[in-house]
Design a protein around this motif. Structure first.
Motif, PDB file in Angstrom:
ATOM      1  N   PRO A 211       0.817  -1.231   0.000  1.00  0.00           N
ATOM      2  CA  PRO A 211       0.000   0.000   0.000  1.00  0.00           C
ATOM      3  C   PRO A 211       0.843   1.269   0.000  1.00  0.00           C
ATOM      4  CG  PRO A 211      -0.092  -1.102   2.132  1.00  0.00           C
ATOM      5  CD  PRO A 211       0.573  -2.048   1.198  1.00  0.00           C
ATOM      6  N   TYR A 212       2.021   1.225   0.620  1.00  0.00           N
ATOM      7  CA  TYR A 212       2.872   2.413   0.682  1.00  0.00           C
ATOM      8  C   TYR A 212       3.522   2.692  -0.671  1.00  0.00           C
ATOM      9  CZ  TYR A 212       2.215   1.384   5.611  1.00  0.00           C
ATOM     10  OH  TYR A 212       1.652   1.109   6.835  1.00  0.00           O
ATOM     11  N   LEU A 213       3.903   1.642  -1.372  1.00  0.00           N
ATOM     12  CA  LEU A 213       4.451   1.824  -2.718  1.00  0.00           C
ATOM     13  C   LEU A 213       3.387   2.350  -3.669  1.00  0.00           C
ATOM     14  CD1 LEU A 213       6.641  -1.418  -3.007  1.00  0.00           C
ATOM     15  CD2 LEU A 213       7.446   0.939  -2.721  1.00  0.00           C
ATOM     16  N   ALA A 214       2.149   1.879  -3.495  1.00  0.00           N
ATOM     17  CA  ALA A 214       1.053   2.387  -4.324  1.00  0.00           C
ATOM     18  C   ALA A 214       0.834   3.871  -4.082  1.00  0.00           C
ATOM     19  CB  ALA A 214      -0.217   1.598  -4.024  1.00  0.00           C
ATOM     20  N   TRP A 215       0.935   4.275  -2.806  1.00  0.00           N
ATOM     21  CA  TRP A 215       0.801   5.712  -2.490  1.00  0.00           C
ATOM     22  C   TRP A 215       1.906   6.512  -3.166  1.00  0.00           C
ATOM     23  CZ3 TRP A 215       4.679   8.257   0.307  1.00  0.00           C
ATOM     24  CH2 TRP A 215       4.410   9.592   0.635  1.00  0.00           C
ATOM     25  N   ALA A 216       3.125   6.032  -3.167  1.00  0.00           N
ATOM     26  CA  ALA A 216       4.254   6.770  -3.736  1.00  0.00           C
ATOM     27  C   ALA A 216       4.154   6.922  -5.241  1.00  0.00           C
ATOM     28  CB  ALA A 216       5.565   6.068  -3.368  1.00  0.00           C
ATOM     29  N   ARG A 217       3.378   6.043  -5.879  1.00  0.00           N
ATOM     30  CA  ARG A 217       3.243   6.141  -7.348  1.00  0.00           C
ATOM     31  C   ARG A 217       2.254   7.221  -7.776  1.00  0.00           C
ATOM     32  NH1 ARG A 217       4.088   0.353  -7.072  1.00  0.00           N
ATOM     33  NH2 ARG A 217       1.859  -0.020  -6.852  1.00  0.00           N
ATOM     34  N   ARG A 218       1.551   7.851  -6.869  1.00  0.00           N
ATOM     35  CA  ARG A 218       0.587   8.912  -7.216  1.00  0.00           C
ATOM     36  C   ARG A 218       1.354  10.228  -7.384  1.00  0.00           C
ATOM     37  NH1 ARG A 218      -3.816   8.768  -2.650  1.00  0.00           N
ATOM     38  NH2 ARG A 218      -4.834  10.261  -4.063  1.00  0.00           N
ATOM     39  N   GLU A 219       2.103  10.339  -8.446  1.00  0.00           N
ATOM     40  CA  GLU A 219       3.049  11.432  -8.615  1.00  0.00           C
ATOM     41  C   GLU A 219       2.369  12.802  -8.726  1.00  0.00           C
ATOM     42  OE1 GLU A 219       5.583  10.568 -11.853  1.00  0.00           O
ATOM     43  OE2 GLU A 219       6.381   8.719 -10.968  1.00  0.00           O
TER      44      GLU A 219
END
Length: 744
Positions: free
Chosen positions: A633-641
């Motif tokens: 979930p944290y990596l998914a959040w970081a992809r919201r550039e």
């Protein structure tokens, strides 16, 4: 200690270090305030003076062991005849009001109420004591022909002559001092009137060139006492074979020297008590059990004086902590060729983090090993490359002494080496202390700086491990417990590379990991959360200093085990532990960034990387699987550039152009959130790459201590900065956070 002192004495003599032979009966006075009683030619008291401090060689005395002291001796009771009730009443009044006026009034009342001073009688000094003073006088009469030393026999003669009225006269002299109105006399007068007090007997001020108690008299007194003519009967020196020098000569008789050693106190250099059966199994006790040349005993006493003199502290001696207990051990180092240099401090004292001006990005300050290398090279050059064996002036002796009990001192470690071995060891140690990763930095308060300065691991001294290893960190690393540590002798053997180095290094590495992992992991997690959390975790910054020392020691031990940082930091299978630690640190950064955005900076007590740090040290494959699942979930959040770019623009606050203005608390928090989000999002791509690399490694085998150490170092170092990016401070409004880090 005799063998140890013999080797040191040869080295000092070979290099021409002057030794003032001290007779074994010449002792130092105990520390504290003392009365100096000056006697006129007829034995009456000419004057009384205060001596503020008699210890540390300021005043000498002759003594048979602990008895029959002179010119330093002690009264056996107070000068006033006080019964128990009067004494208790006085002590209550003396303690009730400590003002000078009140205390002076109480002393005047006490003198008036107690009657005449105690009369002289045969009880003080005791008859045996008087007889011994008279015997000493006979031995020292030849000094009367020496203008500088004549005061010594004179003070003995005058004291014996004036004995019938000495105590009453002393009391009257103190009454006069009290009447003079000098408040500085109140305490010592009260002590003399109500209880035993130390005295130093001397001659009238203008009668002789030197005072009898002057330390410059020691050489002449020692020489006079050592003359064959001064010894007769039971004191006569027998002839025999010296066990140390191999000479047939006059042998030492009586007590061995008893130098006053720092922290250890008065210590016999050799003692064998006939009352202890196990020590007298061969029917010999005292000096008869170890034949020693009569001229060596005073020289050994002189060696102790030279090496442990107050002004030699840090050069040839210093106190070091023992592996257990509170009473320090005494480290003595003798390298005669450079006797004026702080060799003892270099071996036992770490470099301080404020030894270097300016900021550092993990670069270590200069340490004691630079000094040792330079000193050793000077000694080697002085010998012109001659064979080092047998050259006493090139030898270095390291001796650690301990007070086993009040009457027993032991040499718990002794090592004799030479300048070449010292040079080689210092070079190895420098390389070992540099075996720490770049990027392990904690902000540490430095004297003269307004804000904490980033400091990396600094050089450690070989003998510093004893103090460090005695710390067991509990409560997540916040609290210390005192436990048994590593002996200083083992640490010095590691430094020299003697004996079972690998076994010692493994044992010590395991011990540090067990005792310091909580500290290092807790500090790293607190640092990730930000300066406020780090200050809350370690308000005095002493934990950070301990952690930096511990990191250096872990690097030293890895180096001794054949694991240089070039290997364990490389991108190979051998460096999987270090990269796994970096992955855990990066996961914490990502977690904090996520919370800064979606929880307004409210971070849970446990970060996802720190939570699996212990598991990673025991089951790395399991830890990697857990982390891989939790990161999604944290990596998914970081992809919201696009969203994150907009969010950080909203949080950014320009620094005030006017330096007199400050940001509000809301603005400061906004900037903290800004940087947390930027750094968290920037870490995500590198985490993905690290996970992919580690999945290719074989992490199934049981980790050893080297793996755990490298894992911990990786966690402390964190993710490496991208190529071309460095920590720095900017003079403009570029995007640099309060810790001096730049988001990628």
């Amino acid at each position: 200690m005799l063998n140890d002192l013999s080797l040191v004495e040869r080295g000092l003599a070979a290099h021409g270090v002057p030794l003032a032979d001290r007779h074994p009966d010449v002792k130092e006075m105990a520390k504290g305030q003392t009365l100096r009683i000056r006697l006129a030619a007829d034995g009456t008291i000419d004057d009384v003076e205060r001596i503020g401090e008699t210890g540390n060689g300021a005043v000498w005395t002759l003594r048979d062991g602990q008895h029959n002291g002179f010119p330093g001796l002690k009264t056996d009771a107070g000068l006033l005849p006080l019964d128990e009730a009067a004494h208790e009443a006085h002590q209550r009044a003396w303690s009730a009001d400590k003002s000078p006026a009140a205390r002076r009034g109480e002393l005047e009342r006490l003198v008036a109420a107690s009657g005449p001073p105690r009369l002289q009688n045969d009880a003080w000094p005791k008859p045996g004591h008087r007889k011994r003073i008279a015997e000493r006088l006979d031995q020292l009469r030849p000094l009367a022909d020496d203008p500088r030393a004549a005061s010594v026999p004179a003070c003995m003669e005058r004291f014996l002559q004036g004995l019938p009225a000495f105590l009453p006269n002393l009391a009257e002299a103190l009454f006069k001092k009290l009447a003079d109105g000098d408040d500085g006399w109140l305490d010592i007068v009260q002590a003399a009137l109500t209880g035993p007090v130390p005295l130093v007997i001397d001659v009238a001020m203008d009668d002789f060139t030197l005072d009898a108690s002057d330390p410059r008299q020691i050489a002449a007194v020692s020489a006079a006492l050592s003359r064959p003519a001064a010894m007769s009967g039971d004191d006569a020196a027998p002839s025999g074979f010296c066990a140390l020098s191999g000479r047939t000569t006059a042998l030492h008789r009586g007590n061995f020297p008893q130098p006053n050693l720092p922290a250890l106190g008065q210590s016999y250099i050799f003692a064998r008590n006939g009352d202890i059966p196990s020590l007298a199994r061969y029917g010999r006790a005292g000096s008869a059990s170890f034949p020693l040349a009569a001229d060596l005993a005073p020289r050994f006493n002189a060696v102790c004086d030279v090496l442990t003199a107050p002004d030699a502290k840090g050069r040839t001696w210093r106190l070091i902590p023992p592996e257990t207990g509170d009473k320090p051990d005494l480290l003595i180092v003798s390298l005669p060729a450079v006797a004026g240099e702080p060799v003892a401090d270099a071996l036992a004292e770490d470099s301080r983090e404020d030894d270097v001006d300016g900021e550092t990005d993990g670069a270590a300050p200069v340490g004691g090993m630079d000094l040792l290398r330079e000193l050793a090279s000077r000694v080697i050059a002085h010998s012109h490359g001659e064979d080092r064996h047998g050259h006493a002036e090139r030898a270095m002796t390291v001796l650690i002494l301990r007070a086993v009990d009040p009457a027993n001192r032991k040499a718990i470690y002794h090592r004799r080496t030479d300048a070449q071995a010292l040079f080689d060891a210092a070079e190895r140690w420098q390389a070992a202390t540099a075996n720490v990763p770049d990027g392990i930095v904690f902000p540490v308060p430095v004297k003269g700086r307004r804000v904490p300065v980033p400091r990396g691991p600094f050089p450690v001294a070989p003998l510093s491990i004893t103090r460090l290893s005695r710390m067991q960190f509990v409560n997540g690393g916040r609290r210390r417990l005192s436990v048994a540590g590593t002996p200083a002798g083992d640490a010095f053997e590691l430094f020299l590379g003697n004996g079972a180095v690998e076994r010692r290094a493994r044992t010590l590495l395991r011990l540090l990991l067990r005792r310091h992992s909580a500290l290092l992991g807790g500090l790293a997690a607190a640092r990730s959360r930000g300066p406020d959390h780090l200050k809350d975790f370690d308000p005095k910054a002493d934990l950070r200093r301990d952690a930096l020392r511990s990191v250096t020691w872990i690097g030293v031990l890895l180096h001794l085990l054949g694991r240089p940082k070039e290997d364990y930091m490389a991108g190979t299978a051998a460096s999987a532990a270090f990269r796994l630690g970096q992955l855990l640190a990066g996961a914490d950064t990502l977690h904090i960034g996520y919370c800064a955005d979606l929880r307004n900076g409210d971070v849970p007590p446990s970060l996802i990387g720190n939570a699996v740090l212990t598991i990673a040290g025991n089951r790395p494959q399991r830890a990697l699987a857990i982390l891989q699942s939790r990161l999604k979930p944290y990596l998914a959040w970081a992809r919201r550039e696009e969203y994150l770019e907009k969010r950080t623009r909203e949080l950014w606050v320009e620094k005030p152009a006017d330096r007199t203005r400050t940001m509000s608390e809301a603005q400061k928090k906004s900037l903290r959130l800004y940087w947390a989000i930027r750094k968290g999002a920037a870490s995500a791509p590198r985490l993905t790459g690290l996970v992919g690399d580690l999945l290719k490694e074989d992490l199934g085998k049981r980790p050893d201590d080297e793996f755990k150490a490298e894992l911990l170092l990786g966690y402390l170092a964190g993710l490496p900065r991208p190529a071309g990016e460095k920590s720095g401070t900017s003079n403009d409004n570029t995007e640099t956070d309060p810790n001096g880090e730049t988001a990628s």
